[in-house]
Enzyme design. Structure first.
Site, PDB file in Angstrom:
ATOM      1  NE  ARG A 158      -3.668   0.490   2.283  1.00  0.00           N
ATOM      2  CZ  ARG A 158      -4.453   0.978   3.245  1.00  0.00           C
ATOM      3  NH1 ARG A 158      -4.595   0.319   4.382  1.00  0.00           N
ATOM      4  NH2 ARG A 158      -5.068   2.131   3.078  1.00  0.00           N
ATOM      5  CG  ASP A 191      -6.981   2.808  15.630  1.00  0.00           C
ATOM      6  OD1 ASP A 191      -6.486   2.577  16.760  1.00  0.00           O
ATOM      7  OD2 ASP A 191      -6.350   3.402  14.739  1.00  0.00           O
ATOM      8  CG  ASP A 226      -1.554   6.641  14.265  1.00  0.00           C
ATOM      9  OD1 ASP A 226      -0.805   5.658  14.393  1.00  0.00           O
ATOM     10  OD2 ASP A 226      -2.675   6.587  13.720  1.00  0.00           O
ATOM     11  CG  ASP A 285      -6.280   6.487  13.622  1.00  0.00           C
ATOM     12  OD1 ASP A 285      -5.377   6.439  14.487  1.00  0.00           O
ATOM     13  OD2 ASP A 285      -6.082   6.266  12.416  1.00  0.00           O
ATOM     14  CE1 TYR A 303      -1.519   6.855   4.435  1.00  0.00           C
ATOM     15  CE2 TYR A 303       0.839   7.226   4.687  1.00  0.00           C
ATOM     16  CZ  TYR A 303      -0.389   6.874   5.223  1.00  0.00           C
ATOM     17  OH  TYR A 303      -0.471   6.539   6.544  1.00  0.00           O
TER      18      TYR A 303
END
Length: 324
Positions: free
Chosen positions: A164, A197, A202, A234, A166
């Site tokens: 993956r 989550d 983060d 999140d 962005y």
């Protein structure tokens, strides 16, 4: 000031060498005043003097700025100590970058492989927070801690067996706060009753330097965004590395607006829109789409650390998560 001049000599002398020693000396002379300030005035004076007394563009002789060989030796000793602080953890990789096999493991100073999620303490010895870099700024590979693998190495996320990315680069260093966990069974009454989550918290680090995958930085939180991604909460803690030149200028959300104007809005918009090119709706945010300040960020960190403690002591179910 004698000790300060000694440190300046050590840093300045290495600034005239080549390779990594030169880079380290220059970075220390430019940035370490922020870290050293917390360790006492002598080191603060020393690192400031290093930048002022031995500018490499004005001086090309190694020892000319030194008052004595003893001060020079003191400077070298302090430099080595500061280098040790920066290299407390070492990254060991397996597989090639950009492949499914790639893994980045962290090794402690003793050479033991450690989990970047579970084994690195939340707080550093200096009282700041440790931040593990997963995605360096201005890159697009979606790297993340593999929370279900033993020792939780950093790998590139996948979807339907493909790596993956962005749709565009992320403009800040991005990663996690170790020893935190967003509990998927806990409904947060402050943020629309959204559940966690199931990941560590983060961090969006806004400093000027591009960090490296697996690097552990000492940061201070400044603000927090309550992102709601497909119904899950999140958190995005906005922080700055203590080795950044502007670290001493920013201590709360108002300072971010003053010294990094537009950054908080840019962060919110980036995370709001990054899934839109894939045909998904925009992410939402709590608190009327506005960031909360430092005090609330610290509250989030405390709560998610407490949740992590429950997780690793098996007071709650770990599901498929690795606790090793």
């Amino acid at each position: 000031m004698a000790a300060a001049r000694g440190v300046a000599c050590g840093l300045g002398a290495l600034a005239f060498s080549s390779g990594s020693a030169k880079d380290t000396a220059l970075k220390l002379s430019q940035h370490y005043v922020h870290i050293a300030a917390g360790r006492g005035a002598v080191f603060g004076e020393a690192t400031a003097a290093a930048a002022l007394l031995c500018p490499p563009l004005q001086q090309r002789k190694k020892v000319q700025c030194c008052g004595s060989s003893r001060r020079f030796r003191v400077g070298i000793s302090v430099l080595k100590a500061l280098q040790k602080i920066q290299t407390e953890y070492v990254v060991k990789t397996e597989g090639d970058p950009g492949t499914l096999a790639y893994r980045a493991y962290l090794l402690s100073g003793s050479g033991k492989t450690v989990s970047p999620w579970h084994d690195i303490p939340l707080r550093s010895a200096e009282g700041y927070f440790n931040f593990v870099v997963e995605i360096p700024k201005e890159t697009s590979a979606k790297m993340e801690v593999a929370t279900e693998e033993t020792l939780t190495p950093i790998k590139q996320d996948t979807k339907k067996g493909k790596l993956r990315f962005y749709p565009y680069n992320i403009n800040w260093n991005y990663g996690l706060l170790p020893q935190t966990w967003e509990d998927p069974t806990h409904a947060n009454s402050d943020v629309e009753g959204a559940f966690g989550d199931n990941d560590p918290v983060d961090v969006v680090e806004i400093g000027e330097r591009q960090a490296e995958i697996g690097e552990v930085l000492k940061v201070k939180p400044l603000a927090v965004l309550a992102m709601i991604d497909e119904g899950e909460l999140d958190w995005k803690v906005v922080a700055i590395s203590m080795d950044d030149p502007k670290a001493s200028l920013v201590n709360d959300i108002e300072d971010v607006e003053k010294h990094f104007p537009g950054t908080l809005t840019a962060i919110r918009n980036w995370f709001r829109d990054y899934k839109v090119p894939d045909g998904k709706p925009q992410n939402k945010f709590g608190f009327e789409n506005k960031p909360a300040g430092k005090s609330y960020a610290l509250k989030v960190i405390d709560e998610t650390h407490a949740a992590w403690v429950k997780l690793v002591t098996r007071s709650v179910s770990a599901g498929d998560l690795s606790l090793i």
